[in-house]
Design a protein around this motif. Structure first.
Motif, PDB file in Angstrom:
ATOM      1  N   SER A 170       0.551  -1.355  -0.027  1.00 28.40           N
ATOM      2  CA  SER A 170       0.073   0.226   0.345  1.00 28.40           C
ATOM      3  C   SER A 170       0.813   0.973  -0.401  1.00 28.40           C
ATOM      4  O   SER A 170       1.873   1.473   0.274  1.00 28.40           O
ATOM      5  CB  SER A 170      -0.832  -0.082   1.489  1.00 28.40           C
ATOM      6  N   VAL A 171       0.013   2.505  -0.633  1.00 27.22           N
ATOM      7  CA  VAL A 171       1.102   3.407  -0.409  1.00 27.22           C
ATOM      8  C   VAL A 171      -0.060   4.351  -0.851  1.00 27.22           C
ATOM      9  O   VAL A 171      -0.820   5.016  -1.398  1.00 27.22           O
ATOM     10  CB  VAL A 171       1.957   3.954  -1.488  1.00 27.22           C
TER      11      VAL A 171
ATOM     12  N   GLY B  82      -2.345  -3.725 -11.800  1.00 23.83           N
ATOM     13  CA  GLY B  82      -2.723  -5.528 -10.995  1.00 23.83           C
ATOM     14  C   GLY B  82      -1.840  -6.245 -11.174  1.00 23.83           C
ATOM     15  O   GLY B  82      -0.315  -5.709 -11.475  1.00 23.83           O
ATOM     16  N   PHE B  83      -1.995  -7.744 -11.353  1.00 27.07           N
ATOM     17  CA  PHE B  83      -0.755  -8.506 -12.329  1.00 27.07           C
ATOM     18  C   PHE B  83       0.227  -8.106 -13.608  1.00 27.07           C
ATOM     19  O   PHE B  83      -0.717  -7.586 -14.504  1.00 27.07           O
ATOM     20  CB  PHE B  83      -1.670  -9.397 -11.839  1.00 27.07           C
TER      21      PHE B  83
ATOM     22  N   HIS C  49       0.363  -4.473  -6.296  1.00 23.41           N
ATOM     23  CA  HIS C  49      -1.270  -4.444  -5.728  1.00 23.41           C
ATOM     24  C   HIS C  49      -1.738  -3.370  -4.774  1.00 23.41           C
ATOM     25  O   HIS C  49      -3.353  -2.673  -5.406  1.00 23.41           O
ATOM     26  CB  HIS C  49      -0.400  -4.438  -4.348  1.00 23.41           C
ATOM     27  N   ALA C  50      -1.023  -1.473  -5.263  1.00 23.51           N
ATOM     28  CA  ALA C  50      -2.082  -1.043  -5.164  1.00 23.51           C
ATOM     29  C   ALA C  50      -1.324   0.706  -5.609  1.00 23.51           C
ATOM     30  O   ALA C  50      -0.018   0.447  -6.440  1.00 23.51           O
ATOM     31  CB  ALA C  50      -1.547  -0.438  -3.531  1.00 23.51           C
ATOM     32  N   VAL C  51      -2.228   1.972  -5.968  1.00 28.53           N
ATOM     33  CA  VAL C  51      -2.069   2.850  -6.941  1.00 28.53           C
ATOM     34  C   VAL C  51      -2.504   3.775  -5.548  1.00 28.53           C
ATOM     35  O   VAL C  51      -3.148   3.454  -4.586  1.00 28.53           O
ATOM     36  CB  VAL C  51      -2.165   2.935  -7.614  1.00 28.53           C
TER      37      VAL C  51
ATOM     38  N   TRP D 244       1.740   7.118  -7.568  1.00 31.68           N
ATOM     39  CA  TRP D 244       2.677   6.216  -7.022  1.00 31.68           C
ATOM     40  C   TRP D 244       1.517   4.649  -7.700  1.00 31.68           C
ATOM     41  O   TRP D 244       1.231   4.082  -7.253  1.00 31.68           O
ATOM     42  CB  TRP D 244       2.945   6.445  -5.548  1.00 31.68           C
ATOM     43  N   ALA D 245       3.029   3.883  -7.397  1.00 28.57           N
ATOM     44  CA  ALA D 245       2.142   2.344  -7.458  1.00 28.57           C
ATOM     45  C   ALA D 245       3.571   1.114  -6.401  1.00 28.57           C
ATOM     46  O   ALA D 245       4.621   0.874  -6.948  1.00 28.57           O
ATOM     47  CB  ALA D 245       2.237   1.663  -8.756  1.00 28.57           C
TER      48      ALA D 245
END
Length: 349
Positions: free
Chosen positions: A51-52, A278-279, A304-306, A315-316
């Motif tokens: 997570s960010v 995503g993946f 997983h997150a952005v 940011w990812a």
């Protein structure tokens, strides 16, 4: 004896000198084209980043952990110039981070862990559950929400977990019994009176005022929804697997987007600026009314997150977050940035 200059030649020389000494401003620097930068990869990070979030471009937190492999929980911070690893202790993996400012940051994760960063120190809080807390969102310093559960645990394991922070303690919230036995993954809202929670089996809860409404009966998503985010009460996204859903605050619709992989995260800077990840390095941005596919740009690992900073930067984060536990082994971690210019890739311990 050399011949003297003619008046015409002398004039041209003087004009040339004058032009060379003019006060005309220099050419402006070239405008940098926004692009993806891999800030950290497995060469710098030995734990997954899940997570960010930040309060602005100069206050960004990224969290994660070892996912059972034994290293310390991961928290790193960017102050606009450099990165620093903070050390919360423990080995539980944080699955999400959120807050209201530099001195009000919540991190939640495995075994019901809730940790608060006050700008200078970590403080652990009692959650009352041993289940993983997958998501957290804060409306103010005295009003925050966390959700969690046990994937595929049904009613035999802790599920349907919604917790509320009132400024002094966390307490459980009982949902209507329309749906039971489901892990809840993320929570987001414009306020505590306009709150969304998503989870297993395409579940979408919407809190309006004091009442909770199930907006996924019948479900519009084909499977689990992992993340919910928006820019306003009339611009809300929920994503998971191959579903990208959008709500105008009243009605949900499934968007027809050509995806290169399954989706885990979504972030909204405005109704015109959205990103999903995503993946397999899936990265797509909604810009100028169309979806732009950045799949060919690094990073190519699982994301997983952005998070959107509101200044045109995304940011990812991600890495190796799906393989089984292997005690003592490092996990690949990824932090990437989309925007103009480049940021530091040095991490202070």
């Amino acid at each position: 004896m050399k011949p003297s200059m003619t008046p015409l030649l002398l004039g041209l020389v003087c004009l040339s000198i004058a032009m060379g000494c003019s006060d005309a401003p220099p050419n402006p620097p070239p405008v940098e084209t926004p692009a993806w930068q891999v800030v950290f990869d497995e060469m710098k990070l030995d734990r997954a980043v899940l997570s960010v979030w930040g309060s602005g471009p100069s206050d960004v937190f990224a969290v994660g952990g070892p996912l059972g492999n034994g290293q310390e929980s991961l928290v790193i911070h960017y102050d606009g110039a450099s990165w620093t690893e903070l050390h919360p202790g423990g080995t539980e993996t944080y699955w999400w981070v959120g807050g209201t400012g530099p001195s009000d940051v919540w991190m939640v994760g495995e075994k019901g862990r809730i940790t608060h960063w006050d700008g200078s120190a970590f403080v652990e809080h009692t959650s009352g559950t041993t289940a993983t807390l997958w998501g957290v969102w804060a409306a103010s310093e005295a009003d925050a929400w966390a959700v969690g559960g046990t994937p595929e645990g049904g009613t035999n394991q802790p599920n349907d977990i919604v917790l509320h922070w009132n400024g002094s303690s966390w307490s459980p919230i009982t949902l209507p019994n329309d749906v039971v036995g489901r892990a809840l993954y993320k929570v987001w809202g414009t306020s505590s009176d306009d709150l969304y929670v998503v989870g297993e089996f395409g579940t979408i809860w919407h809190k309006k005022g004091v009442d909770w409404f199930l907006e996924s009966n019948p479900p519009i998503a084909m499977s689990t929804l992992f993340t919910v985010s928006g820019s306003s009460g009339s611009d809300v996204y929920a994503v998971g697997n191959f579903d990208v859903l959008h709500s105008n605050g009243t009605t949900w619709e499934k968007l027809a987007i050509n995806l290169t992989g399954s989706v885990n995260g979504v972030a909204c800077a405005s109704a015109a600026e959205v990103a999903i990840v995503g993946f397999g390095g899936l990265k797509q941005r909604f810009a100028q009314g169309t979806w732009v596919d950045d799949f060919l740009s690094e990073p190519h690992g699982d994301l997983h997150a952005v998070w959107a900073d509101g200044q045109g930067v995304y940011w990812a984060v991600g890495g190796n977050f799906v393989t089984p536990t292997n005690v003592g082994a490092p996990r690949k971690g990824i932090v990437a940035r989309y925007g103009a210019g480049r940021v530091s890739s040095e991490l202070k311990q």
